[in-house]
Design a protein around this motif. Structure first.
Motif, PDB file in Angstrom:
ATOM      1  N   ALA A   1     -19.532 -51.419 -22.927  1.00 34.47           N
ATOM      2  CA  ALA A   1     -18.166 -50.891 -22.938  1.00 34.47           C
ATOM      3  C   ALA A   1     -17.166 -51.981 -22.594  1.00 34.47           C
ATOM      4  CB  ALA A   1     -18.047 -49.728 -21.959  1.00 34.47           C
ATOM      5  N   LEU A   2     -17.490 -52.831 -21.599  1.00 36.27           N
ATOM      6  CA  LEU A   2     -16.576 -53.914 -21.235  1.00 36.27           C
ATOM      7  C   LEU A   2     -16.423 -54.907 -22.372  1.00 36.27           C
ATOM      8  CD1 LEU A   2     -14.829 -55.397 -19.184  1.00 36.27           C
ATOM      9  CD2 LEU A   2     -16.899 -56.492 -18.310  1.00 36.27           C
ATOM     10  N   LYS A   3     -17.528 -55.253 -23.027  1.00 37.13           N
ATOM     11  CA  LYS A   3     -17.448 -56.194 -24.148  1.00 37.13           C
ATOM     12  C   LYS A   3     -16.648 -55.603 -25.307  1.00 37.13           C
ATOM     13  CE  LYS A   3     -21.629 -58.804 -23.090  1.00 37.13           C
ATOM     14  NZ  LYS A   3     -22.979 -59.212 -23.528  1.00 37.13           N
ATOM     15  N   ALA A   4     -16.798 -54.299 -25.552  1.00 37.56           N
ATOM     16  CA  ALA A   4     -16.004 -53.666 -26.606  1.00 37.56           C
ATOM     17  C   ALA A   4     -14.516 -53.737 -26.281  1.00 37.56           C
ATOM     18  CB  ALA A   4     -16.445 -52.212 -26.778  1.00 37.56           C
ATOM     19  N   LEU A   5     -14.158 -53.537 -25.021  1.00 37.76           N
ATOM     20  CA  LEU A   5     -12.753 -53.635 -24.618  1.00 37.76           C
ATOM     21  C   LEU A   5     -12.229 -55.053 -24.797  1.00 37.76           C
ATOM     22  CD1 LEU A   5     -10.184 -52.495 -23.298  1.00 37.76           C
ATOM     23  CD2 LEU A   5     -11.231 -52.939 -21.080  1.00 37.76           C
ATOM     24  N   LEU A   6     -13.018 -56.056 -24.398  1.00 39.73           N
ATOM     25  CA  LEU A   6     -12.575 -57.447 -24.528  1.00 39.73           C
ATOM     26  C   LEU A   6     -12.422 -57.847 -25.994  1.00 39.73           C
ATOM     27  CD1 LEU A   6     -14.760 -59.117 -21.752  1.00 39.73           C
ATOM     28  CD2 LEU A   6     -12.348 -58.508 -21.639  1.00 39.73           C
ATOM     29  N   ARG A   7     -13.320 -57.378 -26.860  1.00 40.89           N
ATOM     30  CA  ARG A   7     -13.200 -57.725 -28.271  1.00 40.89           C
ATOM     31  C   ARG A   7     -11.998 -57.024 -28.918  1.00 40.89           C
ATOM     32  NH1 ARG A   7     -18.964 -58.241 -27.992  1.00 40.89           N
ATOM     33  NH2 ARG A   7     -19.525 -60.354 -28.583  1.00 40.89           N
ATOM     34  N   ALA A   8     -11.731 -55.797 -28.492  1.00 39.60           N
ATOM     35  CA  ALA A   8     -10.532 -55.113 -29.002  1.00 39.60           C
ATOM     36  C   ALA A   8      -9.278 -55.857 -28.578  1.00 39.60           C
ATOM     37  CB  ALA A   8     -10.510 -53.664 -28.500  1.00 39.60           C
ATOM     38  N   MET A   9      -9.255 -56.369 -27.348  1.00 40.86           N
ATOM     39  CA  MET A   9      -8.113 -57.169 -26.902  1.00 40.86           C
ATOM     40  C   MET A   9      -7.999 -58.463 -27.713  1.00 40.86           C
ATOM     41  SD  MET A   9      -8.240 -56.804 -22.764  1.00 40.86           S
ATOM     42  CE  MET A   9      -6.837 -57.915 -22.605  1.00 40.86           C
ATOM     43  N   TYR A  10      -9.145 -59.099 -27.996  1.00 37.91           N
ATOM     44  CA  TYR A  10      -9.122 -60.347 -28.755  1.00 37.91           C
ATOM     45  C   TYR A  10      -8.544 -60.134 -30.152  1.00 37.91           C
ATOM     46  CZ  TYR A  10     -10.757 -64.580 -31.081  1.00 37.91           C
ATOM     47  OH  TYR A  10     -10.811 -65.744 -31.799  1.00 37.91           O
ATOM     48  N   ASP A  11      -8.790 -58.974 -30.751  1.00 41.97           N
ATOM     49  CA  ASP A  11      -8.288 -58.690 -32.090  1.00 41.97           C
ATOM     50  C   ASP A  11      -6.793 -58.402 -32.116  1.00 41.97           C
ATOM     51  OD1 ASP A  11     -10.791 -59.038 -33.169  1.00 41.97           O
ATOM     52  OD2 ASP A  11     -11.336 -56.921 -33.017  1.00 41.97           O
ATOM     53  N   SER A  12      -6.145 -58.316 -30.951  1.00 37.90           N
ATOM     54  CA  SER A  12      -4.703 -58.089 -30.895  1.00 37.90           C
ATOM     55  C   SER A  12      -3.986 -59.428 -30.742  1.00 37.90           C
ATOM     56  CB  SER A  12      -4.351 -57.165 -29.729  1.00 37.90           C
ATOM     57  OG  SER A  12      -4.587 -57.820 -28.497  1.00 37.90           O
TER      58      SER A  12
END
Length: 386
Positions: A306-317
Motif C-alpha cells: 500500500a505504501l509503495k502504491a501511494l509513492l508511485r501514485a505521487m511520482y506520477d503527479s
C-alpha cells in the motif's frame, strides 16, 4: 663595598616580602571571588530545581486533569461530527435531486406555456367557426382550465423548491461552522500529542494530502485511504479547503496507533523500499525470471504494498505532498523524497505550515539528518522487471 652589599640584600629582602604579601592578598581575593561565584551557582541551581519541580507538577496536573477531559470531548464531538457529516451528505444528495426536479419542472412549465399559446390560438379559431360545433369549444375551455391549474401548481412547487434550497444552504453553513470548530479542537489535540501529552494508542496523529493537479485528487485520495487502512489507522475527521476545480488541501485526524509505533513501522518499510531498486516487490509472486532468484519472489506485506502504491501514485503527479503521522512524502517536479519525523520536527512543521508547498517541504527535508530521509526518485522511475 660591604655596606653596599648589605644594603642591596636588605632591599632585595624587602622586595621579596612585599611581593609575597601582594601574592597572598591576590590569592585571598581570588579565593573570596571563587566562593562568591560558588554561592551564586548554588542559588541558581536551587532556583532551577524549584522551577523544574513546578513545571513537572504542572505537566502532571495537565496530564491528569486536562487531557482526559479533552479526550472525552473529542470522542463526543467526533460522534456528533460524523452524524452531521452523514446528514450533510444526505442533504447534498437531496439538493442535487431537487435541483434536477426543479429543472424538469421549469422545462414542463415552458412546455405548458407553449401548449397554452397553441390552445389559445386553437380556441380563437374554434370560436370563429360555425355555431354547430359547441362540444369542441367546451373541451378547449376544459383543457385551458387544466393548464392554468398545472401552471399554478408548478409555480407553488418552484417556490417550495427554492425555500427548501435556502434552508439546506443554511444547514450546510451551520455544519461547516461545526466542522471548522471540531477541526480546531482536533488540531490542538494533535499538537498536544506531538508535545508528548497523550501517550499510548489513543493519541491523535495528523494526516495531509495535496496534489497540484486536481484531476488526480480522487485517485490519490483512494490510494491514501487504502494505505491508512492497511497500517491500522482510523479517520476521526477529514476536512478540506480550496477553490472548486482547483487543488484541495485535505486534513486528516487519525487514531489507532501511537506516533512512536508508526515511526518504527514506516522506517522499516522505507528501508525495504529504498533497497528495492528493481521495483519488483509489487509484481505477483507467480512471476519468475530465469537465472538467479528474483526480488519478486519475496512475499510483499499489505502495508508495504500500500505504501509503495501511494509513492508511485505521487511520482506520477507533477507535485504532491502526503503525511501519515510521522511519515512525510513530497513529490516536486524533479524528485520524490520521504522522511520519518521526530515529534519535535512534526510540531515545528505544524507551526510553519509548509506542507502545502512541495518545494519548501523538500528543502526542509534536505536539511534533516541523512538517516531520516530517503531519496526514492530513481526507485519510482524504474519500470517493473518482466
Amino acid at each position: 663595598m660591604t655596606v653596599v652589599l648589605v644594603v642591596l640584600c636588605v632591599v632585595v629582602g624587602a622586595l621579596e616580602l612585599y611581593a609575597g604579601k601582594q601574592s597572598k592578598d591576590q590569592a585571598r581575593e581570588f579565593a573570596d571571588r571563587i566562593e562568591e561565584l560558588r554561592e551564586q551557582v548554588s542559588k541558581q541551581n536551587g532556583v532551577l530545581v524549584t522551577v523544574g519541580e513546578q513545571l513537572t507538577a504542572e505537566l502532571s496536573r495537565v496530564k491528569r486533569d486536562v487531557l482526559p477531559g479533552l479526550d472525552d470531548r473529542l470522542r463526543r464531538n467526533s460522534g456528533q461530527i460524523e452524524e452531521l457529516s452523514t446528514l450533510l451528505r444526505q442533504a447534498d444528495d437531496y439538493i442535487k435531486a431537487q435541483a434536477t426536479r426543479l429543472h424538469d419542472l421549469e422545462q414542463q412549465r415552458v412546455t405548458l406555456a407553449a401548449l397554452r399559446r397553441k390552445l389559445t390560438d386553437l380556441e380563437s379559431t374554434v370560436r370563429s367557426a360555425p355555431p354547430q360545433e359547441p362540444p369542441a369549444g367546451r373541451r378547449l375551455d376544459t383543457a385551458l382550465d387544466r393548464l392554468a391549474d398545472l401552471e399554478r401548481n408548478g409555480t407553488e412547487i418552484l417556490e417550495l423548491q427554492r425555500d427548501l434550497t435556502r434552508t439546506l444552504e443554511d444547514v450546510e453553513d451551520v455544519v461547516s461552522d461545526l466542522l471548522h470548530y471540531a477541526g480546531g479542537e482536533l488540531d490542538e489535540a494533535v499538537r498536544a500529542s506531538l508535545r508528548g501529552g497523550r501517550p499510548g494508542g489513543r493519541a491523535l496523529v495528523p494526516g495531509r494530502l495535496w496534489a497540484r493537479d486536481p484531476r488526480l485528487g480522487d485517485v490519490l485520495t483512494d490510494v491514501y485511504e487504502r494505505c491508512l487502512h492497511t497500517v491500522g489507522l482510523d479517520v476521526r475527521l477529514r476536512t478540506g479547503e480550496g477553490e472548486p476545480g482547483g487543488p484541495q488541501r485535505q486534513r486528516f485526524f487519525l487514531s489507532g496507533r501511537s506516533p512512536e509505533d508508526l515511526a518504527g513501522g514506516f522506517t522499516s518499510l522505507l528501508i525495504s523500499t529504498g533497497t528495492d531498486l528493481s521495483r519488483a516487490a509489487l509484481l505477483p509472486t507467480d512471476v519468475r525470471v530465469a537465472g538467479a532468484p528474483h526480488p519478486a519472489d519475496r512475499p510483499v506485506p499489505p502495508d508495504e504494498a500500500a505504501l509503495k502504491a501511494l509513492l508511485r501514485a505521487m511520482y506520477d503527479s507533477d507535485g504532491a505532498t502526503t503525511q501519515i503521522g510521522p511519515l512525510l512524502a513530497v513529490r516536486t517536479r524533479e524528485e520524490l523524497l520521504c522522511a520519518v519525523l521526530t515529534p519535535g520536527q512534526s510540531l515545528e512543521l505544524e507551526n510553519d505550515e509548509v506542507f502545502w508547498d512541495p518545494a519548501a517541504t523538500a528543502l526542509r527535508l534536505r536539511q534533516m539528518a541523512a538517516h531520516q530521509v530517503w531519496e526514492l526518485t530513481d526507485w519510482a522511475g524504474q519500470l517493473p522487471t518482466t
